[in-house]
Design a protein around this motif. Structure first.
Motif, short mmCIF file in Angstrom:
data_model
loop_
_atom_site.label_atom_id
_atom_site.label_comp_id
_atom_site.label_asym_id
_atom_site.label_seq_id
_atom_site.Cartn_x
_atom_site.Cartn_y
_atom_site.Cartn_z
N SER A 99 0.81 -1.09 0.08
CA SER A 99 -0.13 0.03 -0.08
C SER A 99 0.94 1.22 0.10
CB SER A 99 -0.93 0.07 1.15
OG SER A 99 -2.22 0.84 1.00
N MET A 107 -13.07 12.90 5.42
CA MET A 107 -12.32 13.78 6.09
C MET A 107 -10.84 13.60 5.28
SD MET A 107 -10.25 13.08 9.67
CE MET A 107 -11.70 13.50 10.83
N HIS A 145 3.50 10.78 -6.32
CA HIS A 145 2.12 11.25 -6.52
C HIS A 145 1.97 12.57 -5.90
CE1 HIS A 145 1.25 7.03 -7.28
NE2 HIS A 145 0.35 7.22 -7.89
N HIS A 177 -3.76 11.90 8.77
CA HIS A 177 -4.77 12.10 9.62
C HIS A 177 -5.56 10.88 10.21
CE1 HIS A 177 -7.59 11.58 6.16
NE2 HIS A 177 -6.63 12.32 5.17
N PRO A 217 -4.29 -2.94 1.02
CA PRO A 217 -5.25 -2.58 2.19
C PRO A 217 -5.44 -1.02 2.02
CG PRO A 217 -3.08 -2.85 2.98
CD PRO A 217 -3.23 -3.45 1.60
P1 TYM Z 1 -3.84 8.82 0.28
O1 TYM Z 1 -2.37 9.43 0.77
O2 TYM Z 1 -4.86 9.96 0.01
O3 TYM Z 1 -4.37 8.14 1.56
C1 TYM Z 1 -3.68 7.18 2.04
C2 TYM Z 1 -4.57 6.11 2.66
O4 TYM Z 1 -5.52 6.62 3.62
C3 TYM Z 1 -7.27 6.29 3.02
N1 TYM Z 1 -7.90 7.60 3.35
C4 TYM Z 1 -8.77 7.55 3.97
N2 TYM Z 1 -9.71 6.23 4.75
C5 TYM Z 1 -10.67 6.33 5.35
N3 TYM Z 1 -11.56 7.71 5.49
C6 TYM Z 1 -10.77 8.71 5.00
N4 TYM Z 1 -11.43 9.95 5.16
C7 TYM Z 1 -9.43 8.78 4.28
N5 TYM Z 1 -8.81 9.61 3.85
C8 TYM Z 1 -7.67 8.69 3.31
C9 TYM Z 1 -6.81 6.16 1.55
O5 TYM Z 1 -7.91 5.41 1.16
C10 TYM Z 1 -5.73 5.41 1.51
O6 TYM Z 1 -5.62 4.16 1.54
N6 TYM Z 1 -3.87 7.11 -4.39
C11 TYM Z 1 -3.27 6.98 -2.72
C12 TYM Z 1 -1.85 6.52 -2.56
C13 TYM Z 1 -1.41 5.58 -3.30
C14 TYM Z 1 -1.41 4.19 -3.16
C15 TYM Z 1 -0.63 3.39 -4.06
C16 TYM Z 1 -2.19 3.29 -2.30
C17 TYM Z 1 -0.36 5.61 -4.25
N7 TYM Z 1 0.02 4.11 -4.80
C18 TYM Z 1 -0.34 1.95 -4.17
C19 TYM Z 1 -2.42 1.83 -2.41
C20 TYM Z 1 -1.73 1.32 -3.31
C21 TYM Z 1 -3.80 8.08 -1.95
O7 TYM Z 1 -3.91 9.10 -2.36
O8 TYM Z 1 -3.82 7.85 -0.65
#
Ligand code: TYM
Length: 330
Positions: free
Chosen positions: A7, A197, A45, A17, A146
């Motif tokens: 992940s 959030m 990213h 957060h 995950p």
């Molecule tokens: P990112 O950096 O925005 O968020 C990291 C992880 O946190 C989860 N998340 C949440 N879960 C529940 N409630 C929320 N309000 C909330 N905000 C964020 C996200 O679902 C994430 O799991 N694109 C991805 C990063 C990424 C990635 C990957 C993930 C890049 N390569 C490969 C998995 C596999 C992202 O922007 O997550």
């Protein structure tokens, strides 16, 4: 043979957060005991939108310190920085050549973000972001990923691309399964419970490095509704349901237990209890530990270098295989 998980998380703010923790990071910590775990701080990213280059390296290091503070262990997991493993972007190019323009245009996160900042200002990097995400996962042949609920669509694209590659060039990549928790996979903004959030709306966002007064203030000003009964009704009482979900997830006691406990009590008491549970269980220990770890930057950088070496040995194998299948001259 253990299943492999991968992940990623962006180092786009000074602190992760509560949504990151409840939706994703607490799964990461658990999975390192049962799986072959790869966790990546996705700094590439993080440059797809507006950002401050002077802050990125410090935020990347702070992200790593927070991951360690939350319980990730470099002895059990391979933890590394995306830009230290060039194989991700090399695979991304190959996957880009299998991705339809229309298919990439349908990604809802791209649509949301590009609408927010104005379509003219959206970068090609933001557009191809999900393809880099697919490469992050597929380069490790991960079985499971995950994440929180907002990443489901990107994971579908990842599976489609893996299958398309395999159909076109022969069995090579592994289509991964998405691991989304039943509770906490979408934590809502405290001031606007119709949105998730997010660090981009800091007033309703509890950061893991917030101090106790800040956490308490944010919970005490959480938007609930004009009623007074503490019930779990996500449709009609999204704010209260969000507080109950946070409390249940952090305490490990079920939502219905808490509903019984608060029967006849007011929203103020619920807010106070959530603030206390979050500060004691999550934010205070994380803040203290992360700040402690950040005193030795050299050690953190060494651990990240070790992580990158381990990651590159797996990523390199996949890339060789992919380049061969695609027909590149060796
Ligand atoms: P990112 O950096 O925005 O968020 C990291 C992880 O946190 C989860 N998340 C949440 N879960 C529940 N409630 C929320 N309000 C909330 N905000 C964020 C996200 O679902 C994430 O799991 N694109 C991805 C990063 C990424 C990635 C990957 C993930 C890049 N390569 C490969 C998995 C596999 C992202 O922007 O997550």
């Amino acid at each position: 043979m253990k299943l492999r998980v991968l992940s990623g998380i962006q180092p786009t703010a000074d602190s992760f957060h509560l949504g990151n923790w409840l939706g994703a990071l607490r799964q990461w910590v658990r999975l390192q005991d049962t799986h072959d775990a790869f966790y990546c701080i996705v700094d590439q990213h993080a440059i797809t939108g507006n950002y401050d280059p002077k802050l990125l390296a410090d935020r990347t290091l702070s992200a790593f310190a927070q991951l360690l503070a939350l319980g990730l262990d470099p002895q059990k997991s391979t933890i590394f920085v995306q830009s230290h493993v060039p194989e991700h972007s090399q695979l991304q190019w190959v996957l880009s050549c299998l991705t339809g323009f229309g298919e990439a245009s349908r990604m809802t996160q791209f649509k949301d973000k590009s609408q927010k900042d104005g379509a003219e200002r959206a970068t090609v990097g933001l557009f191809t972001y999900p393809i880099l995400q697919a490469a992050d996962i597929l380069i490790y042949r991960a079985n499971q990923v995950p994440v929180g609920e907002d990443q489901k669509q990107h994971l579908e694209l990842t599976r489609d691309l893996a299958q398309r590659f395999n159909t076109t060039y022969g069995e090579t990549l592994v289509p991964p399964e998405t691991l989304v928790l039943s509770e906490g996979s979408k934590v809502l903004d405290l001031t606007n419970p119709s949105a998730k959030m997010s660090k981009s709306a800091p007033a309703g966002c509890v950061f893991l490095l917030d101090d106790e007064p800040a956490v308490t203030k944010k919970f005490m000003s959480a938007v609930t509704d004009s009623g007074s009964a503490i019930e779990f009704d996500p449709q009609n009482k999204a704010g209260v349901a969000n507080l109950l979900t946070i409390l249940a997830s952090v305490s490990g006691r079920g939502v219905s237990d808490w509903v019984n406990e608060f029967s006849g009590k007011g929203y103020g008491e619920l807010k106070k209890a959530v603030a206390q549970a979050v500060t004691q269980q999550v934010t205070e220990p994380t803040r203290t530990k992360a700040n402690e770890l950040l005193k030795d930057r050299g050690q953190l950088i060494k651990l990240l270098n070790d992580g990158a070496v381990k990651a590159r040995s797996v990523a390199g194998e996949t890339l060789n295989n992919v380049y061969q299948k695609v027909g590149f001259l060796k």
